[in-house]
Design a protein around this motif. Structure first.
Motif, PDB file in Angstrom:
ATOM      1  N   TRP A   1       0.875  -1.186   0.000  1.00 22.27           N
ATOM      2  CA  TRP A   1       0.000   0.000   0.000  1.00 22.27           C
ATOM      3  C   TRP A   1       0.904   1.225   0.000  1.00 22.27           C
ATOM      4  O   TRP A   1       1.926   1.259   0.701  1.00 22.27           O
ATOM      5  CB  TRP A   1      -0.906   0.018   1.224  1.00 22.27           C
TER       6      TRP A   1
ATOM      7  N   LEU B   1      -7.432  -7.192   3.635  1.00 25.34           N
ATOM      8  CA  LEU B   1      -6.403  -6.863   2.654  1.00 25.34           C
ATOM      9  C   LEU B   1      -5.044  -7.372   3.112  1.00 25.34           C
ATOM     10  O   LEU B   1      -4.588  -7.068   4.218  1.00 25.34           O
ATOM     11  CB  LEU B   1      -6.342  -5.347   2.442  1.00 25.34           C
TER      12      LEU B   1
ATOM     13  N   SER C   1      -1.640  -0.978  -3.838  1.00 28.08           N
ATOM     14  CA  SER C   1      -2.845  -0.146  -3.783  1.00 28.08           C
ATOM     15  C   SER C   1      -2.466   1.240  -3.299  1.00 28.08           C
ATOM     16  O   SER C   1      -1.573   1.394  -2.469  1.00 28.08           O
ATOM     17  CB  SER C   1      -3.857  -0.762  -2.813  1.00 28.08           C
TER      18      SER C   1
ATOM     19  N   ASP D   1      -5.216   3.648  -2.775  1.00 24.49           N
ATOM     20  CA  ASP D   1      -6.486   4.262  -2.380  1.00 24.49           C
ATOM     21  C   ASP D   1      -6.549   4.395  -0.870  1.00 24.49           C
ATOM     22  O   ASP D   1      -5.993   3.561  -0.140  1.00 24.49           O
ATOM     23  CB  ASP D   1      -7.663   3.386  -2.831  1.00 24.49           C
TER      24      ASP D   1
ATOM     25  N   THR E   1      -9.763  -4.727  -4.876  1.00 27.12           N
ATOM     26  CA  THR E   1      -8.477  -4.588  -4.195  1.00 27.12           C
ATOM     27  C   THR E   1      -8.124  -5.865  -3.452  1.00 27.12           C
ATOM     28  O   THR E   1      -6.986  -6.344  -3.508  1.00 27.12           O
ATOM     29  CB  THR E   1      -8.519  -3.400  -3.225  1.00 27.12           C
TER      30      THR E   1
ATOM     31  N   LEU F   1      -4.640  -7.745  -4.731  1.00 28.60           N
ATOM     32  CA  LEU F   1      -3.446  -7.585  -3.909  1.00 28.60           C
ATOM     33  C   LEU F   1      -2.873  -8.957  -3.582  1.00 28.60           C
ATOM     34  O   LEU F   1      -3.413  -9.702  -2.772  1.00 28.60           O
ATOM     35  CB  LEU F   1      -3.762  -6.828  -2.622  1.00 28.60           C
TER      36      LEU F   1
END
Length: 455
Positions: free
Chosen positions: A157, A184, A423, A425, A438, A442
């Motif tokens: 991320w 995630l 990612s 966001d 996502t 991921l």
């Protein structure tokens, strides 16, 4: 590799002529650095050109202007006269150290290839046309140079596209706390541009950011790797580094502009500049960072009056990267961005292979080197063959928040492309589709080489 041709630096000499109809022929042109366009074009055409002087300097190879028409590959170019015909491929024998410019222009009865340095020319009769020829050449180059096989990395991320250069430690911690509840699998948390006081003053925090070392520990305490962005070979004219040590920079060299100021390029042959890099990156290592995004690396290879006049710009660039690597250690992960592609061989683990995606389909200027999802897709596809051979490719971040234009199209490319999955966001801004996408995409990068026919 087959017969060898020689040119003189600064002067373009013929190396091959391909008999063909230029309208039917296809040319693969490889750009200088991460953001420079690459692709396959009709032989009768002209590849993209910069539209602004400053982007020409920062996004292209500024010391060798391309011709008004035709093509100019940097270290690699290939021509196929027609579908199914053999491919003529011209490349540097060792592009870590010398990257000649290679041009193609229309002449009577076909296309002429010229170069301004030492190149090797081969005729490839294998399957899959230009992609197959490039893949086979790359496989041989990897074996010849003894490059280590890439290792899986990520997923990651990154703070950039959600918080830009106004990121705070509180925002990073907020997203850090949302990964697990959202399901995630984030293994690297990378703090991007905005934590530093100025470009070049990397160890001085921007007022309001917080304590960088404390944030790194908060990330690593969760079992994740802490990552950090720098533009290590640049300094802004507002920076303390530039004000106090102008003699560490290339004198009289325009390094471009950004962050509302002029920029200067470090002289990577100057002992003071190298000691500064060592101090900065050892400090980051001691804070707990183990992932480093090194951006705007073009500055390290700019020509100019170096402290050591016997060192070429490419060798100076490689010396700068070796200094960073020695400071952070062999197990740290280095990601190159805005980086001269071939001079980075063997020195970075991950390479950005295209411009930034931003959130727009196309940049209004039409410049193929500027941020847009169309530019990122086109050049990323044209360099997909590098993944698993030279390094892990970085196609740029997954962006799927509702505000992102063309988010479905971009997600399809990230799913198709090999390489780093990251990612950028704000997790709180994702809708159901964005979060589901996502969560699905991921995953750790796959280190195996991309089949040559996927170019």
């Amino acid at each position: 590799m087959n017969d060898t041709s020689h040119g003189t630096a600064g002067r373009f000499s013929p190396v091959a002529r391909v008999t063909c109809d230029p309208e039917v022929a296809r040319v693969y042109e490889h750009g200088w650095q991460s953001w420079s366009p690459s692709g396959i074009y009709p032989g009768s055409g002209t590849s993209p050109r910069p539209t602004f002087e400053k982007t020409y300097l920062s996004n292209w190879r500024g010391d060798v202007p391309p011709p008004a028409t035709g093509f100019q590959g940097e270290g690699l170019l290939a021509v196929q006269p027609e579908p199914g015909a053999p491919v003529t491929l011209v490349a540097s024998p060792d592009p870590r150290h010398e990257v000649p410019s290679i041009r193609v222009s229309a002449v009577a009865e076909g296309l002429e290839i010229t170069a301004n340095g030492h190149v090797e020319t081969r005729v490839d009769n294998g399957p899959n046309g230009i992609p197959g020829a490039i893949g086979r050449w790359a496989n041989e180059l990897v074996a010849q140079l003894g490059l280590a096989a890439p290792k899986p990395v990520g997923p990651m991320w990154c703070s950039w596209y959600c918080y830009w250069d106004q990121v705070t430690d509180a925002q990073v911690l907020d997203d850090l706390g949302r990964f697990e509840p959202a399901g995630l699998d984030v293994r690297i948390v990378q703090i991007d541009d905005g934590y530093q006081a100025e470009i070049g003053d990397w160890l001085e925090p921007r007022p309001g950011f917080g304590d960088l070392g404390v944030l790194a520990r908060r990330i690593t305490d969760t079992g994740r790797h802490a990552g950090l962005w720098t533009a290590p070979f640049l300094a802004g004219h507002r920076s303390r580094l530039w004000r106090d040590h102008e003699d560490w920079f290339l004198r009289g060299v325009d390094a471009g502009s950004g962050w509302t100021q002029d920029l200067a390029a470090l002289d990577l042959t100057h002992p003071g500049a190298l000691e500064y890099l060592d101090t900065v990156f050892r400090s980051f290592r001691d804070m707990g960072f183990s992932f480093y995004k090194l951006d705007f690396l073009y500055a390290g290879a700019l020509p100019g009056p170096h402290h050591d006049a016997d060192v070429t710009p490419i060798e100076a660039y490689r010396q700068g990267l070796r200094t960073v690597r020695a400071a952070v250690g062999p197990d740290a992960v280095l990601l190159g961005c805005g980086a001269p592609i071939f001079p980075s061989l063997g020195l970075v683990d991950i390479m950005r292979v295209s411009p930034d995606t931003a959130s727009a389909l196309d940049h209004p200027s039409g410049d193929g080197s500027l941020p847009s999802s169309r530019n990122a897709l086109a050049t990323g596809m044209a360099r997909e063959w590098q993944h698993g051979r030279f390094w892990i490719n970085d196609p740029d971040c997954l962006l799927v928040a509702p505000k992102v234009e063309q988010r479905e199209q971009w997600a399809r490319w990230i799913e198709q492309s090999a390489g780093l999955r990251s990612s950028s966001d704000s997790i709180a801004e994702l809708d159901e589709w964005g979060l589901r996408t996502t969560r699905r995409l991921l995953s750790p990068s796959l280190p195996s080489a991309v089949p040559a026919d996927l170019l």
